[in-house]
Design a protein around this motif. Structure first.
Motif, PDB file in Angstrom:
ATOM      1  N   ASP A  83       9.779  -2.631  -2.209  1.00  0.00           N
ATOM      2  CA  ASP A  83       8.551  -2.487  -2.966  1.00  0.00           C
ATOM      3  C   ASP A  83       8.039  -3.896  -3.214  1.00  0.00           C
ATOM      4  O   ASP A  83       8.696  -4.660  -3.917  1.00  0.00           O
ATOM      5  N   ASN A 123       5.045  -6.354  -4.549  1.00  0.00           N
ATOM      6  CA  ASN A 123       3.807  -6.346  -5.320  1.00  0.00           C
ATOM      7  C   ASN A 123       2.770  -7.321  -4.796  1.00  0.00           C
ATOM      8  O   ASN A 123       1.612  -7.256  -5.165  1.00  0.00           O
ATOM      9  N   ASN A 164       2.077 -10.064  -1.151  1.00  0.00           N
ATOM     10  CA  ASN A 164       1.868  -9.942   0.286  1.00  0.00           C
ATOM     11  C   ASN A 164       3.192 -10.089   1.024  1.00  0.00           C
ATOM     12  O   ASN A 164       4.127 -10.692   0.532  1.00  0.00           O
ATOM     13  N   ASP A 182       6.530  -0.346   0.522  1.00  0.00           N
ATOM     14  CA  ASP A 182       5.228  -0.343  -0.147  1.00  0.00           C
ATOM     15  C   ASP A 182       4.806  -1.783  -0.360  1.00  0.00           C
ATOM     16  O   ASP A 182       5.585  -2.582  -0.878  1.00  0.00           O
ATOM     17  N   GLU A 199       1.607  -4.105  -1.943  1.00  0.00           N
ATOM     18  CA  GLU A 199       0.335  -4.075  -2.683  1.00  0.00           C
ATOM     19  C   GLU A 199      -0.747  -4.886  -1.976  1.00  0.00           C
ATOM     20  O   GLU A 199      -1.920  -4.600  -2.081  1.00  0.00           O
ATOM     21  N   TYR A 219      -1.538  -7.689   1.566  1.00  0.00           N
ATOM     22  CA  TYR A 219      -1.605  -7.542   3.018  1.00  0.00           C
ATOM     23  C   TYR A 219      -0.232  -7.759   3.627  1.00  0.00           C
ATOM     24  O   TYR A 219       0.722  -8.152   2.950  1.00  0.00           O
ATOM     25  N   ASP A 263       3.330   2.290   2.807  1.00  0.00           N
ATOM     26  CA  ASP A 263       2.056   2.328   2.100  1.00  0.00           C
ATOM     27  C   ASP A 263       1.624   0.875   1.920  1.00  0.00           C
ATOM     28  O   ASP A 263       2.233   0.133   1.148  1.00  0.00           O
ATOM     29  N   LYS A 265      -1.533  -1.563   0.980  1.00  0.00           N
ATOM     30  CA  LYS A 265      -2.829  -1.403   0.325  1.00  0.00           C
ATOM     31  C   LYS A 265      -3.940  -2.160   1.035  1.00  0.00           C
ATOM     32  O   LYS A 265      -5.096  -1.788   0.974  1.00  0.00           O
ATOM     33  N   GLU A 266      -3.586  -3.263   1.692  1.00  0.00           N
ATOM     34  CA  GLU A 266      -4.632  -4.040   2.362  1.00  0.00           C
ATOM     35  C   GLU A 266      -4.438  -3.934   3.873  1.00  0.00           C
ATOM     36  O   GLU A 266      -4.066  -2.896   4.366  1.00  0.00           O
ATOM     37  N   LYS A 300       0.289   5.143   4.747  1.00  0.00           N
ATOM     38  CA  LYS A 300      -1.098   4.707   4.562  1.00  0.00           C
ATOM     39  C   LYS A 300      -1.234   3.212   4.748  1.00  0.00           C
ATOM     40  O   LYS A 300      -0.353   2.448   4.375  1.00  0.00           O
ATOM     41  N   ALA A 301      -2.353   2.795   5.325  1.00  0.00           N
ATOM     42  CA  ALA A 301      -2.730   1.385   5.300  1.00  0.00           C
ATOM     43  C   ALA A 301      -4.245   1.384   5.261  1.00  0.00           C
ATOM     44  O   ALA A 301      -4.887   2.270   5.831  1.00  0.00           O
ATOM     45  N   ARG A 302      -4.824   0.419   4.593  1.00  0.00           N
ATOM     46  CA  ARG A 302      -6.287   0.412   4.526  1.00  0.00           C
ATOM     47  C   ARG A 302      -6.847   0.099   5.910  1.00  0.00           C
ATOM     48  O   ARG A 302      -7.777   0.709   6.390  1.00  0.00           O
TER      49      ARG A 302
END
Lengths: 227, 207
Positions: A82, A84, A86, A99, A101, A103, A116, A118-119, A135-137
């Motif tokens: 996990d 938080n 890059n 995960d 947060e 890139y 997952d 986020k960027e 998921k990935a943006r």
């Protein structure tokens, strides 16, 4: 750079302030209160790091959480991670879930499991073998391969069950761009690249390709456009 | 400082590079994060770039990537200052700065035999401005002291040096990162210098 002061070993349960080390080995449960800079980080069990991590190699068997960024030459994760901040690695191998947060940058990025991000997930060679929703943006790279490995998918039972509640796709991304792209069970707004192949279960709104394009009969998409 | 933008798709068509290459260069920090400008369009989000700067950068990468590794190239193109010291006579010999600018600097700051990268940068900026004929020596002094006093605070970040004149009185200022600055009509911007571009040029000259 500060001098490295030897090794940090935690057997059992303990905490440390962080700092510069040669090797950091945690067997059991560890808490590190600040930044960690080391050659080798190995975690068997669980470790929470309340700062940035910089290492040549990172190996995790178990679970690991990092409050800041992770920067490493090689990262091997069996279990969960996990992050938080890059993630920047040369080579990442993940069996389990990750995960991030921020890139994620890697030259080689292999996942067996779920993720997952986020960027942007930016990698040279990207191999995603997915066992669950991920998921990935945005995903960008040279060679992108997404395979859906759902274990319980023998009779495509899972597809039927999950799609009825609108969650059938393994991978969801806004944009996927790369030179060579192969996708399975993916939902994306835009897929762009040189050579694109869409396997079963893809739902893509817009496909733009320069070289070749192939699609499985079970893929759903808007009109592919050659540019 | 309105700049023309180019979409990612147009950029790839124009330069003939692939998505993979663009992402690789981004990973290697050859293209700064701030140049990726997200904009909402009917297909969702699209990425745009400042046209002139990205085309120039991609041209440079293509020209140089055969000779230097991508990591070295990234160092060269980043606005971080180099840790390099050059001797005074090398500066002129290698045509990095003109003798006039060097003499001016020595006159102002006293004899110096070795120049650190910061000093070279200040000198390089002055040289460019003298050469363009837009400033005189007196104004050069003001710019030099501004750079020496304020630039270290930028710590290798990009920014712009503006040289202004109003009713014959000149002044200068440093602006960190590129933002829009507007002045009243009688204030004229005589010269605008992008520091990251200059650092890049200087690094290439030194290398």
């Amino acid at each position: 750079m500060e001098k490295r002061i030897g090794d940090l070993k935690i057997n059992g349960q303990s905490s440390s302030a962080g700092g510069n080390y040669n090797a950091v080995i945690i067997n059991g449960e560890g808490k590190i209160a600040g930044d960690l800079d080391c050659i080798k980080l190995k975690i068997n069990g669980r470790c929470d790091i309340n700062g940035n991590v910089k290492a040549e190699s990172v190996e995790v068997y178990g679970s690991n959480s990092i409050k800041g960024n992770l920067e490493a030459e090689r990262a091997k994760i069996h279990g969960t991670a996990d992050i938080n901040g890059n993630l920047a690695v040369n080579k990442a191998e993940i069996h389990g879930s990750i995960d991030v947060e921020g890139y994620c940058n890697a030259e080689i990025f292999n996942i067996e499991g779920t993720f997952d991000i986020k960027e942007l997930l930016n990698a040279g060679v990207l191999k995603l073998s997915l066992y669950g929703p991920s998921k990935a943006r945005e995903i960008g790279g040279e060679k992108i391969t997404v395979q859906s490995k759902g274990k319980y998918d023998l009779l495509s039972l899972k597809d039927k069950l999950m799609s009825s509640i609108g969650q059938g796709k393994e991978l969801t991304a806004d944009i996927i761009e790369g030179d060579e792209i192969y996708l399975e069970n993916t939902q994306a707004k835009v897929v762009r690249g040189d050579n694109i192949e869409l396997g079963p279960g893809c739902e893509i709104e817009l496909v733009e390709y320069k070289g070749s394009f192939k699609q499985d009969e079970k893929a759903e998409l808007g009109t592919p456009k050659k540019i | 400082m309105e700049q023309e933008l180019i979409s990612k798709k147009e950029l790839l068509e124009l330069t003939g590079i692939s998505y993979g290459q663009l992402y690789r260069w981004k990973r290697k920090n050859l293209i700064p994060e701030e140049w990726f400008i997200k904009k909402a369009t009917f297909t969702g989000q699209e990425t745009y770039f400042p046209k002139e700067r990205i085309l120039d950068r991609i041209g440079k990468i293509k020209d140089m990537k055969g000779d230097v590794s991508l990591d070295d190239l990234a160092d060269m193109l980043s606005p971080d200052l180099m840790k390099i010291v050059l001797e005074r006579k090398k500066l002129v010999e290698r045509n990095i700065v003109s003798k006039t600018a060097l003499d001016f600097y020595i006159q102002e700051r006293g004899e110096m035999e070795k120049f650190a990268f910061e000093n070279m940068l200040y000198l390089y900026i002055l040289d460019k401005m003298f050469e363009s004929g837009k400033i005189n020596f007196e104004e050069g002094k003001t710019i030099l002291s501004l750079l020496e006093e304020q630039y270290p605070k930028f710590k290798g970040k990009g920014g712009e040096l503006l040289f202004l004149r109003k009713l014959g009185i000149s002044s200068c200022c440093l602006v960190s990162n590129v933002c829009d600055v507007y002045f009243e009509e009688s204030m004229k911007i005589i010269e605008k210098m992008n520091l990251s571009d200059l650092i890049e040029e200087l690094k290439i000259k030194i290398a």
